[in-house]
Write a protein that holds these residues in place. Structure first.
Motif, short mmCIF file in Angstrom:
data_model
loop_
_atom_site.label_atom_id
_atom_site.label_comp_id
_atom_site.label_asym_id
_atom_site.label_seq_id
_atom_site.Cartn_x
_atom_site.Cartn_y
_atom_site.Cartn_z
N THR A 195 47.60 33.94 32.75
CA THR A 195 47.61 35.51 32.48
C THR A 195 46.95 35.60 31.09
O THR A 195 46.52 34.51 30.52
CB THR A 195 49.05 35.78 32.06
OG1 THR A 195 49.19 37.12 31.46
CG2 THR A 195 49.75 34.83 30.76
N PHE A 196 46.30 36.64 31.01
CA PHE A 196 45.57 37.04 29.69
C PHE A 196 46.46 37.82 28.53
O PHE A 196 45.96 38.06 27.55
CB PHE A 196 44.31 37.96 30.18
CG PHE A 196 43.21 37.32 30.85
CD1 PHE A 196 42.83 36.05 30.67
CD2 PHE A 196 42.98 37.84 31.99
CE1 PHE A 196 41.70 35.43 31.33
CE2 PHE A 196 42.11 37.44 32.82
CZ PHE A 196 41.28 36.07 32.41
N ARG A 197 47.81 37.74 29.23
CA ARG A 197 48.76 38.36 27.91
C ARG A 197 48.71 37.42 26.89
O ARG A 197 48.75 36.37 26.84
CB ARG A 197 49.96 38.65 28.69
CG ARG A 197 50.20 39.78 29.62
CD ARG A 197 51.43 39.99 30.24
NE ARG A 197 52.06 38.72 30.97
CZ ARG A 197 53.01 38.50 31.51
NH1 ARG A 197 53.95 39.48 31.28
NH2 ARG A 197 53.56 37.45 31.99
N PRO A 198 49.20 38.04 25.47
CA PRO A 198 49.25 39.33 25.14
C PRO A 198 47.74 40.20 24.87
O PRO A 198 47.77 41.31 24.70
CB PRO A 198 49.75 39.43 23.87
CG PRO A 198 49.38 38.08 23.16
CD PRO A 198 49.36 37.16 24.32
N LEU A 199 46.58 39.46 25.12
CA LEU A 199 45.36 39.94 24.90
C LEU A 199 45.00 41.28 25.84
O LEU A 199 44.48 42.27 25.39
CB LEU A 199 44.25 38.98 24.52
CG LEU A 199 42.98 39.50 24.30
CD1 LEU A 199 42.90 40.03 22.99
CD2 LEU A 199 41.91 38.29 24.61
N SER A 200 45.27 40.99 26.82
CA SER A 200 44.97 42.00 28.03
C SER A 200 46.25 41.86 29.22
O SER A 200 46.76 40.80 29.46
CB SER A 200 43.60 41.59 28.78
OG SER A 200 43.44 42.47 29.73
N PRO A 201 46.66 42.88 29.60
CA PRO A 201 47.88 42.81 30.43
C PRO A 201 47.21 42.68 31.70
O PRO A 201 47.33 43.31 33.00
CB PRO A 201 48.29 44.58 30.51
CG PRO A 201 47.18 45.21 30.22
CD PRO A 201 46.39 44.39 29.32
N VAL A 202 46.95 41.41 32.09
CA VAL A 202 46.48 40.77 33.46
C VAL A 202 47.41 39.46 33.81
O VAL A 202 47.28 38.62 32.96
CB VAL A 202 45.10 40.55 33.56
CG1 VAL A 202 44.72 39.80 34.85
CG2 VAL A 202 44.17 41.81 33.25
#
Length: 192
Positions: A78-85
């Protein structure tokens, strides 16, 4: 002539592509059915329609210089929390994807695109949906695995309806791919 939105990517082949697309839709990602399952080499980029011929020639040159390579997907990230992916990880083939996207976006070429984030090859399976659904995607696809010989990439255009459609395939110039088991063995693949 006007502005069009293009992208360059490696398609995840069947049956894996449809399976991941359906799972993405099932997690509540409304864009899932508009986006073929892929590994991005050039993110959505607005270009002049008149420049498509030069872009086509550039991509053909990049592909001709390329060679097939083994691709293996395994597990989630996941790229969370930087990006919702939430995404499926690339276990094998990430270096080749990184080199390809650099050549596609080369400053001397017709699409010298800067990226908002450092390039990290992946297959998106959830984007911008509720946190609980993102968690579910991360957990339910944690055991996902797929492997195939990557033999090229494709150019896509986003229509006014938001659907991404393939314009052209770009097969690599070489016609052999290292096997999944190691670089010493080679498997022939059909030329396109």
């Amino acid at each position: 002539m006007g502005i069009v939105t293009i992208g360059v990517s490696i398609a995840v082949p069947e049956p894996h592509g449809s399976l991941l697309q359906q799972r993405r839709a099932g997690f509540g990602d409304a864009a899932a059915l508009s986006i073929p399952t892929h590994i991005t080499l050039l993110p959505p980029t607005e270009v002049e329609e008149a420049d498509l011929a030069a872009i086509d020639a550039h991509l053909a040159e990049v592909a001709t210089a390329g060679r097939p390579f083994p691709m293996r997907l395994c597990g989630t990230g996941t790229f969370r929390p930087l990006s919702p992916v939430v995404y499926v990880r690339i276990e094998q083939g990430a270096e080749e994807c990184t080199e390809l996207q650099q050549r596609v976006r080369d400053a001397s070429g017709p699409v010298p695109r800067e990226l908002a984030f450092p390039y990290h090859p992946h297959v998106t399976v959830a984007h911008g949906i509720e946190e609980a659904a993102m968690d579910r995607a991360f957990e339910e696809l944690a055991g996902f695995e797929a492997a195939w010989p990557c033999a090229g990439f494709a150019l896509y255009e986003q229509g006014g309806d938001g659907v991404w459609r393939k314009l052209r395939d770009y097969p690599f110039g070489a016609n052999v791919v290292p096997s999944q088991s190691g670089p010493a063995e080679r498997d022939p693949i059909a030329s396109r």
